[in-house]
Design an enzyme around this catalytic site. Structure first.
Site, PDB file in Angstrom:
ATOM      1  N   ASP A  22      33.605  93.717 -17.843  1.00 47.05           N
ATOM      2  CA  ASP A  22      32.807  93.195 -16.742  1.00 47.05           C
ATOM      3  C   ASP A  22      33.086  94.102 -15.536  1.00 47.05           C
ATOM      4  OD1 ASP A  22      31.277  91.328 -15.154  1.00 47.05           O
ATOM      5  OD2 ASP A  22      33.190  90.559 -14.416  1.00 47.05           O
ATOM      6  N   ASP A  24      32.343  93.124 -11.536  1.00 42.87           N
ATOM      7  CA  ASP A  24      32.797  92.401 -10.344  1.00 42.87           C
ATOM      8  C   ASP A  24      34.047  91.579 -10.649  1.00 42.87           C
ATOM      9  OD1 ASP A  24      30.688  93.411  -8.932  1.00 42.87           O
ATOM     10  OD2 ASP A  24      29.512  91.575  -8.925  1.00 42.87           O
ATOM     11  N   ASP A  33      28.450  92.441  -4.487  1.00 39.84           N
ATOM     12  CA  ASP A  33      27.403  91.957  -3.590  1.00 39.84           C
ATOM     13  C   ASP A  33      27.981  91.587  -2.228  1.00 39.84           C
ATOM     14  OD1 ASP A  33      25.488  92.318  -5.549  1.00 39.84           O
ATOM     15  OD2 ASP A  33      25.609  90.256  -6.267  1.00 39.84           O
ATOM     16  N   ASP A 113      26.577  91.665 -14.614  1.00 38.61           N
ATOM     17  CA  ASP A 113      25.404  91.110 -13.944  1.00 38.61           C
ATOM     18  C   ASP A 113      25.307  91.614 -12.502  1.00 38.61           C
ATOM     19  OD1 ASP A 113      23.117  89.659 -13.626  1.00 38.61           O
ATOM     20  OD2 ASP A 113      24.072  87.692 -13.565  1.00 38.61           O
ATOM     21  N   ASP A 195      36.297  88.090 -16.079  1.00 39.66           N
ATOM     22  CA  ASP A 195      36.885  87.120 -15.155  1.00 39.66           C
ATOM     23  C   ASP A 195      36.044  85.867 -14.979  1.00 39.66           C
ATOM     24  OD1 ASP A 195      35.423  87.085 -12.191  1.00 39.66           O
ATOM     25  OD2 ASP A 195      34.968  88.840 -13.389  1.00 39.66           O
TER      26      ASP A 195
END
Length: 259
Positions: A22, A24, A33, A113, A195
């Site tokens: 992943d 972030d 973001d 994502d 996470d």
């Protein structure tokens, strides 16, 4: 004339292990973001925009955020600068150093994502982009007006995931495609490092030889603990929580020694 055995052209050795990351709060130590929003003059969003988020539609919400930022005059240079300042999670650079020294054994991919512009910008800045064979994330690029345009990754029928991305679909399709490309040879083991709550779905596709690495005390870890207690037989993979990337290195070293 036949070449001596040591000079013959042997087929290149295939990497045994697949490591999926992943982005972030896994590779980096915060939400990308949130870091991008700090490029705004006031460094935060107005309440009306923050409150417009709908559950399960975060990608759509972030599209509105990026449009607002462009309307406020935030430039590509400002966004890039904000992204490049994001700190890695503890020990992740040590993990990358270990994986780079064993590139013949580990194939790497990102499943996130976030978006392609942010991920590629950060990985390039960190000097590790070359380690990743593939990045699965939402497409993003700047248009003629200077707005970073974000698109959904795909559509899917999984009821557990956001409408723009199911990481389990990505994982299953990638494993099937790579096995075909590898002449029918599957990876010996798959490792998934994450996470968040959306990292549970892909972890369910892992088998008993594979390992899920949830960041300790983050949503993925807490949800896996609940799932293990309630449905132990249904979750097949090993679970190794991590605080630092060095925890993951220690685990991978043991696996390398035992193979």
């Amino acid at each position: 004339m036949t070449a001596p055995p040591n000079l013959s052209h042997a087929a290149p050795q295939q990497q045994c292990f697949l490591v999926l990351f992943d982005f972030d709060e896994t590779i980096i130590n915060e939400s990308s973001d949130d870091a991008v929003v700090r490029a705004l003059p006031g460094q935060h969003l107005p309440d009306w925009l923050r409150n417009s988020y709908r559950e399960g539609h975060y990608n759509e919400h972030m599209q509105k955020v990026l449009l607002y930022m462009a309307e406020q005059g935030v430039s590509e240079d400002s966004i890039r600068s904000a992204v490049e300042k994001i700190q890695p999670s503890p020990g992740l650079l040590s993990l990358f150093q270990y994986l780079q020294s064993h590139q013949q054994d580990f194939e790497l991919a990102v499943v996130s994502d976030a978006n392609m512009y942010i991920i590629e910008t950060w990985l390039e800045r960190a000097g590790v982009r070359h380690l990743f064979r593939k990045i699965f994330t939402n497409p993003a690029s700047f248009d003629d007006t200077g707005c970073l345009v974000l698109l959904p990754f795909h559509s899917h029928s999984c009821s557990c995931c956001p409408e723009n991305m199911c990481k389990q679909v990505i994982l299953r399709e990638y494993l099937a495609g790579r096995q075909k490309e590898r002449g029918g040879a599957p990876f010996q083991k798959v490792f998934y490092i994450g996470d968040g709550a959306n990292d549970i779905c892909p972890s369910l596709a892992l088998g008993p030889r594979d390992t899920a690495f949830p960041r300790r005390d983050f949503p993925m870890h807490k949800l896996l603990l609940e799932r293990q207690q309630a449905q132990a037989a249904k979750f097949k993979a090993n679970v190794v929580p991590w605080i630092s990337g060095e925890d993951i290195v220690d685990c991978l070293k043991k696996i390398m020694e035992e193979r």
